[in-house]
Each structure stands twice: as C-alpha cells, then as structure tokens.
Write a protein that holds these residues in place. Sequence first.
Motif, mmCIF file in Angstrom:
data_model
loop_
_atom_site.group_PDB
_atom_site.id
_atom_site.type_symbol
_atom_site.label_atom_id
_atom_site.label_comp_id
_atom_site.label_asym_id
_atom_site.label_seq_id
_atom_site.Cartn_x
_atom_site.Cartn_y
_atom_site.Cartn_z
ATOM 1 N N VAL A 39 65.133 -28.780 -8.227
ATOM 2 C CA VAL A 39 65.134 -28.001 -6.997
ATOM 3 C C VAL A 39 65.392 -29.010 -5.893
ATOM 4 O O VAL A 39 64.661 -29.998 -5.763
ATOM 5 C CB VAL A 39 63.774 -27.300 -6.774
ATOM 6 N N SER A 40 66.440 -28.792 -5.093
ATOM 7 C CA SER A 40 66.783 -29.763 -4.063
ATOM 8 C C SER A 40 65.879 -29.612 -2.859
ATOM 9 O O SER A 40 65.358 -28.530 -2.583
ATOM 10 C CB SER A 40 68.240 -29.585 -3.646
ATOM 11 N N LEU A 121 74.826 -32.513 -4.958
ATOM 12 C CA LEU A 121 73.917 -32.913 -3.886
ATOM 13 C C LEU A 121 74.436 -34.137 -3.141
ATOM 14 O O LEU A 121 74.867 -35.104 -3.751
ATOM 15 C CB LEU A 121 72.530 -33.238 -4.445
ATOM 16 N N SER A 122 74.355 -34.095 -1.804
ATOM 17 C CA SER A 122 74.750 -35.255 -1.023
ATOM 18 C C SER A 122 73.558 -36.189 -0.821
ATOM 19 O O SER A 122 73.712 -37.394 -0.764
ATOM 20 C CB SER A 122 75.313 -34.808 0.330
ATOM 21 N N SER A 123 72.352 -35.613 -0.731
ATOM 22 C CA SER A 123 71.170 -36.456 -0.566
ATOM 23 C C SER A 123 70.411 -36.522 -1.892
ATOM 24 O O SER A 123 70.425 -35.574 -2.677
ATOM 25 C CB SER A 123 70.269 -35.897 0.535
ATOM 26 N N PRO A 124 69.762 -37.648 -2.142
ATOM 27 C CA PRO A 124 69.068 -37.819 -3.422
ATOM 28 C C PRO A 124 67.690 -37.173 -3.480
ATOM 29 O O PRO A 124 66.895 -37.512 -4.322
ATOM 30 C CB PRO A 124 68.952 -39.345 -3.534
ATOM 31 N N ARG A 125 67.382 -36.241 -2.557
ATOM 32 C CA ARG A 125 66.052 -35.646 -2.518
ATOM 33 C C ARG A 125 66.000 -34.385 -3.374
ATOM 34 O O ARG A 125 66.681 -33.404 -3.074
ATOM 35 C CB ARG A 125 65.663 -35.321 -1.084
ATOM 36 N N TYR A 126 65.194 -34.452 -4.418
ATOM 37 C CA TYR A 126 64.994 -33.284 -5.280
ATOM 38 C C TYR A 126 63.709 -33.444 -6.074
ATOM 39 O O TYR A 126 63.140 -34.527 -6.144
ATOM 40 C CB TYR A 126 66.186 -33.072 -6.211
ATOM 41 N N VAL A 127 63.272 -32.350 -6.678
ATOM 42 C CA VAL A 127 62.069 -32.319 -7.505
ATOM 43 C C VAL A 127 62.425 -31.601 -8.804
ATOM 44 O O VAL A 127 63.157 -30.609 -8.778
ATOM 45 C CB VAL A 127 60.928 -31.535 -6.810
#
Length: 140
Positions: A39-40, A121-127
């Motif tokens: 989940v981004s 995804l452009s940003s590496p933030r996800y769970v």
Amino acid sequence: MVTVIDAEGLLLGRMASIVAQRALAGEEIAIVNVEKAIVSGNKAQVLANYTTKRERGSREGGPFFPRRPDHIVKRTIRGMLPYKRERGIAAFKRIKTYVGVPTEFVGMEAESLAEAHIDRLSSPRYVTVGAISTNLGAKY
C-alpha cells in the motif's frame, strides 16, 4: 482453470481493481503471497488509516474489518465488486487469497500484473499488507 497471481510487489488497489474486473468476466483467480502486496504512502499515515477502519463501529453491529492479510486483500477486492448483487456474489466466490504459496500452486506459473507493479511508484514510501495486519494484531 485457475489463474494464479503472485501479489509480491504489487500495489493493493491496482491489483484489486484488475482482479475484480477479471472475476466479473468469469475468470477464476487465486492470489498468492498476499502479505507481500503493498500500500503506497507514508507508513504512519497508512497504519493509522487501517487502525481507524478496524476500530470503527461496535463489536455487536459492525462494520467488521479483518486483521489477517489474506482477508484484508479479499475485503479490498470486495469493495470493487457489486457484492450485493448476483453477479458480484458469483465473482467474489471465484476469487481466493492465500498467505504464502499453498502446495497446490507450488509448481504452477504465477502471473504478475505489470500495471500494478511497484515500479509505478515515484517515491519509495510504502507499507506491506503483512506489516499492516501485524499492526492490527494478526497472528498469521
């Protein structure tokens, strides 16, 4: 014939919408490794959103939100189906979700959905869904 989809590194929402469309078209789908779907977004914010969903309502009356990763993914797919109508009920029954890879699918070729891959995804933030369910208190 069952289509096996490997959820590892796939965006949950994108994967769910594609699977819902294919199930409505009459395809039987088994999704493996659901705990590795992602989940981004900002980790704290995503976990807070899912905690809010889990705690909403009452113990007697619901709405009830699952803790286990396979149930979270199936619930997400359900939201993209007309699950109260006959064709939605039938489509929902054609979808199976699994934590890990069950023995019946070990040798089979697993499909990965390019439209739902983490590379979008452009940003590496996800769970991961596994981390979300652990945060909700699942013991899977």
